[in-house]
Design an enzyme around this catalytic site. Structure first.
Site, PDB file in Angstrom:
ATOM      1  N   ARG A 118       0.809  -1.521  -0.559  1.00 29.36           N
ATOM      2  CA  ARG A 118       0.104  -0.192  -0.004  1.00 29.36           C
ATOM      3  C   ARG A 118       1.095   1.534  -0.211  1.00 29.36           C
ATOM      4  NH1 ARG A 118      -1.208   1.906   4.528  1.00 29.36           N
ATOM      5  NH2 ARG A 118      -2.121  -0.043   5.137  1.00 29.36           N
TER       6      ARG A 118
ATOM      7  N   TYR B 198     -17.935  12.825 -18.389  1.00 24.58           N
ATOM      8  CA  TYR B 198     -18.144  12.064 -18.488  1.00 24.58           C
ATOM      9  C   TYR B 198     -18.640  11.711 -17.564  1.00 24.58           C
ATOM     10  CZ  TYR B 198     -17.208   6.991 -17.469  1.00 24.58           C
ATOM     11  OH  TYR B 198     -17.278   5.478 -16.277  1.00 24.58           O
TER      12      TYR B 198
ATOM     13  N   ASP C 268      -8.511  15.271 -17.759  1.00 28.75           N
ATOM     14  CA  ASP C 268      -8.753  14.464 -18.026  1.00 28.75           C
ATOM     15  C   ASP C 268      -8.803  13.725 -19.729  1.00 28.75           C
ATOM     16  OD1 ASP C 268     -10.122  11.498 -18.807  1.00 28.75           O
ATOM     17  OD2 ASP C 268     -11.953  11.766 -17.312  1.00 28.75           O
TER      18      ASP C 268
ATOM     19  N   LYS D 181      -8.870   2.621 -19.814  1.00 29.23           N
ATOM     20  CA  LYS D 181      -9.302   2.492 -21.765  1.00 29.23           C
ATOM     21  C   LYS D 181      -7.411   2.574 -22.723  1.00 29.23           C
ATOM     22  CE  LYS D 181     -13.199   3.468 -20.196  1.00 29.23           C
ATOM     23  NZ  LYS D 181     -12.860   4.936 -19.767  1.00 29.23           N
TER      24      LYS D 181
HETATM   25  C1  LIG Z   1     -13.475   5.336 -18.446  1.00 29.07           C
HETATM   26  C2  LIG Z   1     -13.598   6.462 -18.251  1.00 29.07           C
HETATM   27  C3  LIG Z   1     -13.240   7.281 -16.588  1.00 29.07           C
HETATM   28  C4  LIG Z   1     -13.563   6.410 -15.735  1.00 29.07           C
HETATM   29  O1  LIG Z   1     -12.456   5.202 -15.669  1.00 29.07           O
HETATM   30  P1  LIG Z   1     -12.855   4.070 -14.937  1.00 29.07           P
HETATM   31  O2  LIG Z   1     -11.620   3.533 -14.974  1.00 29.07           O
HETATM   32  O3  LIG Z   1     -13.832   2.932 -15.479  1.00 29.07           O
HETATM   33  O4  LIG Z   1     -12.907   4.025 -13.327  1.00 29.07           O
HETATM   34  C5  LIG Z   1     -13.513   8.316 -15.932  1.00 29.07           C
HETATM   35  N1  LIG Z   1     -12.896  10.196 -17.509  1.00 29.07           N
HETATM   36  C6  LIG Z   1     -13.350   9.059 -18.759  1.00 29.07           C
HETATM   37  C7  LIG Z   1     -13.251  10.113 -19.343  1.00 29.07           C
HETATM   38  C8  LIG Z   1     -13.407   8.125 -19.427  1.00 29.07           C
HETATM   39  O5  LIG Z   1     -13.779   7.524 -20.394  1.00 29.07           O
END
Ligand SMILES: *Cc1c(COP(=O)(O)O)cnc(C)c1O
Length: 394
Positions: free
Chosen positions: A55, A109, A181, A206
């Site tokens: 951790r 999102y 993001d 992703k």
């Molecule tokens: C999928 C996604 C998230 C969240 O990510 P997780 O790994 O599913 O928790 C946040 N921002 C964007 C733009 C996303 O496509």
């Protein structure tokens, strides 16, 4: 060990091999705890100078963090168990108080919106949603004077591309920190820190992972900005597991090559869809008629990414669902960034938690399909999408 009893052997036999070999790919270090023969070394490890407890710090996580920081052009990076955990850690590191303001993308999102709504409500923080790719967005940011501005590099599902340097200037003028993001573009296509962001966030689930086999998230920035996040993570415990870190790093090895191919394929698919009469609108930042094409050319010089959206002429929700069931190559799945082409009906999926009025205001119709273009032959992908549109409209 031969003189030992079975209970002792079961616990200790087979624990260690001497070897001078240096594996060409990092091993998966599953140990959550490390032992030290030297008490001074253990003492130093507990100060964070070596691995002691996963951790606090873990081998595969640190390798991934090093790679993501390098790709983002960042001083440091903190990895989390998911993208949402990364976005939560980012929020909590701001120490926001009653009366402070946060501005976030109105067309971002939906899960992030829901999380930030809750976090702001708990603290008496005002949350303002602004369409950050609109021309007056920077003025709105200046007028709202938030403590934190959170943008998305390319929005979901309409693929708007906000002018990050302009937003950064506005945020910094009023003393706000600027987080982006950048999941949709990935650091291979867009280094948002160099475009003015103070933090770069990725859902590594992703494009970075690229194979849909591990959740994960990162926050990158200067070493100074990352220090409180890393300290908080030791207490919060939202760490990424070693196998997930290993899988994600394996994906990162091919990220620039994949993003080049995803971008070329998406451009080809978008152009093919444009020629189909049953498709009334194609959204891709690489098409000259995309509203943010000029901004995208400036901010995404290495490719416009793998995401394409399009509208089936005259389609309602049942027609959108028929499309999802008519594809043969593409997979209807609620994610993006995979080597395989994934399709989604936007209104019922990524925009599911919006009211019909909110969706209408955002321009997300029942006829909107989102495509994460994979690495297949792009003409076979386009053929599949077009035959499914025709089947859905039949
Ligand atoms: C999928 C996604 C998230 C969240 O990510 P997780 O790994 O599913 O928790 C946040 N921002 C964007 C733009 C996303 O496509």
């Amino acid at each position: 060990m031969t003189a030992r009893k079975p209970a002792t052997l079961a616990v200790h036999a087979g624990s260690h091999l001497e070897s001078r070999a240096r594996p060409v790919t990092p091993p998966i270090q599953m140990a959550a705890v490390s032992a030290f023969d030297d008490a001074l070394a253990l003492d130093e490890a507990l100060e964070g100078k070596d691995f002691s407890y996963a951790r606090i710090g873990a081998y595969n996580t640190e390798l991934l963090e090093e790679a993501v920081a390098a790709l983002e052009g960042a001083g440091d990076c903190a990895a989390y168990a998911s993208g949402m955990a990364a976005l939560k850690a980012l929020f909590e590191a701001q120490g926001l108080k009653q009366g402070d303001r946060v501005v976030m993308a109105a067309d971002g999102y939906g899960v992030t919106r829901a999380l930030y709504k809750r976090l702001c409500a708990e603290r008496g923080v005002e949350l303002h949603a602004v369409a950050l790719a609109r021309p007056d967005a920077a003025d709105q940011v200046r007028a709202l004077a938030p403590r934190l501005l959170l943008a998305e590099s390319v929005t979901n599902p309409l693929l708007a591309v906000p002018d990050l340097p302009r937003l950064a200037e506005a945020a910094h003028q009023v003393g706000a920190l600027f987080a982006v993001d950048a999941t949709f573009s990935s650091p291979a296509l867009q280094q948002v820190l160099a475009q003015g962001a103070d933090y770069a966030v990725q859902s590594t689930t992703k494009w970075l992972n690229g194979h849909s086999d591990a959740l994960g998230g990162t926050v990158s920035g200067s070493a100074e900005r990352l220090r409180p996040l890393k300290a908080a993570r030791i207490l919060d415990g939202a760490v990424l597991g070693p196998f997930e870190a290993w899988l994600t790093l394996r994906g990162v090895r091919t990220l620039p090559l994949r993003m080049q191919a995803h971008s070329a394929n998406a451009q080809r698919v978008a152009q093919r869809l444009l020629a189909e009469p049953l498709i009334q609108r194609v959204l891709y930042p690489g098409l000259p008629d995309h509203p943010d094409h000029a901004v995208a050319r400036r901010l995404l010089p290495h490719g416009f990414g793998g995401m394409v959206a399009f509208e089936i002429a005259g389609a309602d929700r049942p027609c959108g669902f028929r499309f999802l069931e008519a594809v043969r190559l593409a997979k209807p799945a609620p994610s993006l960034g995979d080597v395989a082409t994934l399709v989604m009906h936007a209104a019922s999926a990524s925009a599911r938690r919006m009211t019909p009025e909110e969706r209408a205001r955002a321009g997300i119709g029942e006829n909107l399909i989102r495509v994460s273009v994979g690495l297949e032959d792009p003409d076979e992908v386009a053929d599949d999408l077009i035959q499914a549109v025709r089947a859905a409209r039949r």
